[in-house]
Design an enzyme around this catalytic site. Structure first.
Site, PDB file in Angstrom:
ATOM      1  N   CYS B  86       0.818  -1.214   0.000  1.00 25.12           N
ATOM      2  CA  CYS B  86       0.000   0.000   0.000  1.00 25.12           C
ATOM      3  C   CYS B  86       0.854   1.267   0.000  1.00 25.12           C
ATOM      4  O   CYS B  86       1.578   1.503  -0.955  1.00 25.12           O
ATOM      5  CB  CYS B  86      -0.997  -0.037   1.168  1.00 25.12           C
ATOM      6  SG  CYS B  86      -2.331   1.170   0.997  1.00 25.12           S
ATOM      7  N   HIS B 196      -4.020  -4.959   0.061  1.00 26.09           N
ATOM      8  CA  HIS B 196      -3.556  -5.509   1.335  1.00 26.09           C
ATOM      9  C   HIS B 196      -3.664  -7.032   1.318  1.00 26.09           C
ATOM     10  O   HIS B 196      -4.736  -7.568   1.553  1.00 26.09           O
ATOM     11  CB  HIS B 196      -4.404  -4.947   2.485  1.00 26.09           C
ATOM     12  CG  HIS B 196      -4.130  -3.511   2.752  1.00 26.09           C
ATOM     13  ND1 HIS B 196      -3.159  -3.092   3.624  1.00 26.09           N
ATOM     14  CD2 HIS B 196      -4.669  -2.388   2.227  1.00 26.09           C
ATOM     15  CE1 HIS B 196      -3.122  -1.772   3.636  1.00 26.09           C
ATOM     16  NE2 HIS B 196      -4.027  -1.313   2.793  1.00 26.09           N
ATOM     17  N   GLU B 198      -2.699  -9.062   3.491  1.00 22.24           N
ATOM     18  CA  GLU B 198      -3.035  -9.551   4.840  1.00 22.24           C
ATOM     19  C   GLU B 198      -4.525  -9.453   5.138  1.00 22.24           C
ATOM     20  O   GLU B 198      -5.001  -9.991   6.128  1.00 22.24           O
ATOM     21  CB  GLU B 198      -2.214  -8.788   5.892  1.00 22.24           C
ATOM     22  CG  GLU B 198      -2.653  -7.360   6.210  1.00 22.24           C
ATOM     23  CD  GLU B 198      -2.206  -6.301   5.196  1.00 22.24           C
ATOM     24  OE1 GLU B 198      -1.741  -6.670   4.088  1.00 22.24           O
ATOM     25  OE2 GLU B 198      -2.344  -5.107   5.506  1.00 22.24           O
TER      26      GLU B 198
END
Lengths: 257, 218
Positions: B86, B196, B198
């Site tokens: 990001c 993202h 994650e």
């Protein structure tokens, strides 16, 4: 190829258990928040929203632990709301593993808090939650007012003006709940949703009133919502997340399947 | 022991990336040690480095420079696999339009641009900014980090600025929002994602699993 509309199951939690009120009253127990979150994540939920309705300090500690437990098992975005009043509260929730916080009453009490929070943590994690109720009489142009304290306190503030102001202060997303519809299962307030969605540039999450899958479709196509939030239709297994997504996809809505 | 350093320069929530890496490591039955740190020695000793970031680029860059994270990242990209996420990806570029214009690290060639206030899709429909939610990523090259990730998988994005580069060979994934933009970059031992991983459930965890096993070669 396009951005998917999101389905967000909402967990209203009190003292570490998922509950769901009807018109902010009448509580039924719906399970362990970690189990419920994991089930939704595996079923394809796009995000999880966790609303803490616990009032006591001890309960708040429980909430931090619950958020930690959810975040270690759920790898989709997690929003935590309820009682977020200070930058410290935000820091604690982000450290526990939340990705976003939803601010409601504290934004009304002190609008500058939203600005400070967005500056400190970034707009991407600041969701302003708005509880709106229609106040225009029959035949008048539609008008909605915002309420605080879980929908108990009127503020005299116009909902559309308020949302615009919150976005200029740095809100990255709006969680919009119709108090007239919450818990009724008769569908979103589509006029309210559309009016708010058109008033601002940031995404709107429609909330309050979902009773069937067509309501989710209406929220997107007519209410112009970017995401739809629902609790009871998923908690009590009336519909699964997959069913909801398939239904939306069949109606031509872009979803993540 | 696979040592992963997540560079902490005070911006945003690094716990979710750390937790996702630990989860993936345990699935691999690998001894993974994840540290969230700004300590140069610890990062130098790591096998792999994650360079994350959320929030406004001016604040990010100020902290990066104040904590000498620029030097740490520079050393890392000379020697080991680096995954930038990001705003971490954006910070690697030359400059960003955000906050009235901010000089970035210049480790990769390209600029960071704003989506615009009147963004439209091909049919003229209005597109909200930030670009928030699950969008598809078209893989433009074969890469070890794309292993077992189906082409056009949806990843979770949240951003108002995107990377633009003339270095087409560096682009490894494209997403469309109003127009095509760079979703991922790959340059030697650097891989960078605008989304993202994650927070992108199965496909995101697969990408992180690939990163844990990546030796930095292509």
């Amino acid at each position: 190829m396009a951005l998917a509309k999101r389905i967000i199951p909402c967990l209203d939690c009190e003292n570490g258990r998922v509950v769901k009120g009807v018109k902010f009253l009448d509580i039924r127990d719906a399970g362990d928040p970690v189990e419920v979150s994991k089930r939704y994540c595996d079923a394809g939920a796009d995000e999880i929203t966790f609303l803490d309705i616990t009032a006591s300090h001890e309960g708040r500690e429980t909430t931090v632990h619950t958020v930690e437990a959810i975040a270690s098992q759920v790898f989709i975005p997690l929003t935590v709301g309820g009682g977020i009043r200070t930058l410290e509260d935000i820091r604690a929730m982000l450290n526990a593993g939340a990705d976003k916080v939803a601010i409601n009453t504290a934004a009304v009490t002190n609008p500058e808090f939203v600005r400070e929070a967005a500056q400190r943590f970034g707009s991407q994690c600041i969701v302003v939650a708005v509880d709106a109720k229609q106040v225009s009489k029959e035949g008048e142009p539609l008008r909605w007012e915002i309420f605080t304290h879980g929908g108990r306190k009127p503020t005299g503030i116009d909902a559309i003006e308020w949302v615009k102001r919150m976005v200029t202060y740095g809100a990255g997303e709006i969680l919009l709940t119709s108090m007239d519809r919450d818990g009724t299962k008769i569908g979103f307030d589509l006029d309210l949703n559309r009016a708010v969605s058109r008033a601002v540039q940031v995404p709107i999450i429609a909330s309050g009133g979902v009773g069937n899958l067509q309501h989710l479709v209406d929220g997107v196509l007519e209410g112009e919502a970017d995401a739809v939030l629902a609790a009871s239709i998923f908690h009590f297994q009336e519909y699964s997340i997959q069913q909801a997504k398939q239904y939306m996809a069949d109606k031509g809505i872009e979803v993540r399947i | 022991m696979n040592k992963i350093a997540v560079i902490d320069y005070g911006m945003g929530n690094l716990h979710s990336v750390a937790k996702a890496l630990e989860h993936v490591g345990s699935e691999l039955n690998q001894q993974v040690e994840v540290s969230v740190t700004a300590d140069a020695t610890e990062i130098a000793a790591a096998d792999r480095v994650i360079f994350p970031g959320v929030g406004a680029i001016r604040d990010c860059m100020a902290e990066i420079l104040r904590l000498d994270v620029d030097q740490i990242v520079k050393e890392a990209i000379q020697s080991k696999p680096v995954l930038a996420i990001c705003v971490g990806m954006q910070a690697l570029m030359n400059s960003s339009e955000e906050n009235g214009g901010v000089d970035c690290l210049g480790f990769l060639d390209g600029e960071v641009r704003y989506f615009g206030d009147d963004l439209r899709d091909a049919d003229g429909g209005r597109l909200k900014v930030p670009h928030m939610g699950w969008n598809q990523v078209r893989q433009t090259i074969d890469h070890p980090l794309w292993k077992d990730v189906p082409d056009n998988s949806r990843f979770y994005f949240v951003h108002s600025y995107y990377v633009q580069t003339d270095m087409r060979d560096m682009v490894s994934g494209i997403t469309n929002y109003g127009a095509d933009f760079v979703a991922t970059l790959a340059d030697g031992n650097i891989f960078a994602t605008q989304f993202h991983p994650e927070k992108s459930q199965t496909v995101g965890l697969t990408l992180l699993r690939n990163f844990l096993q990546w030796d930095g070669s292509v």
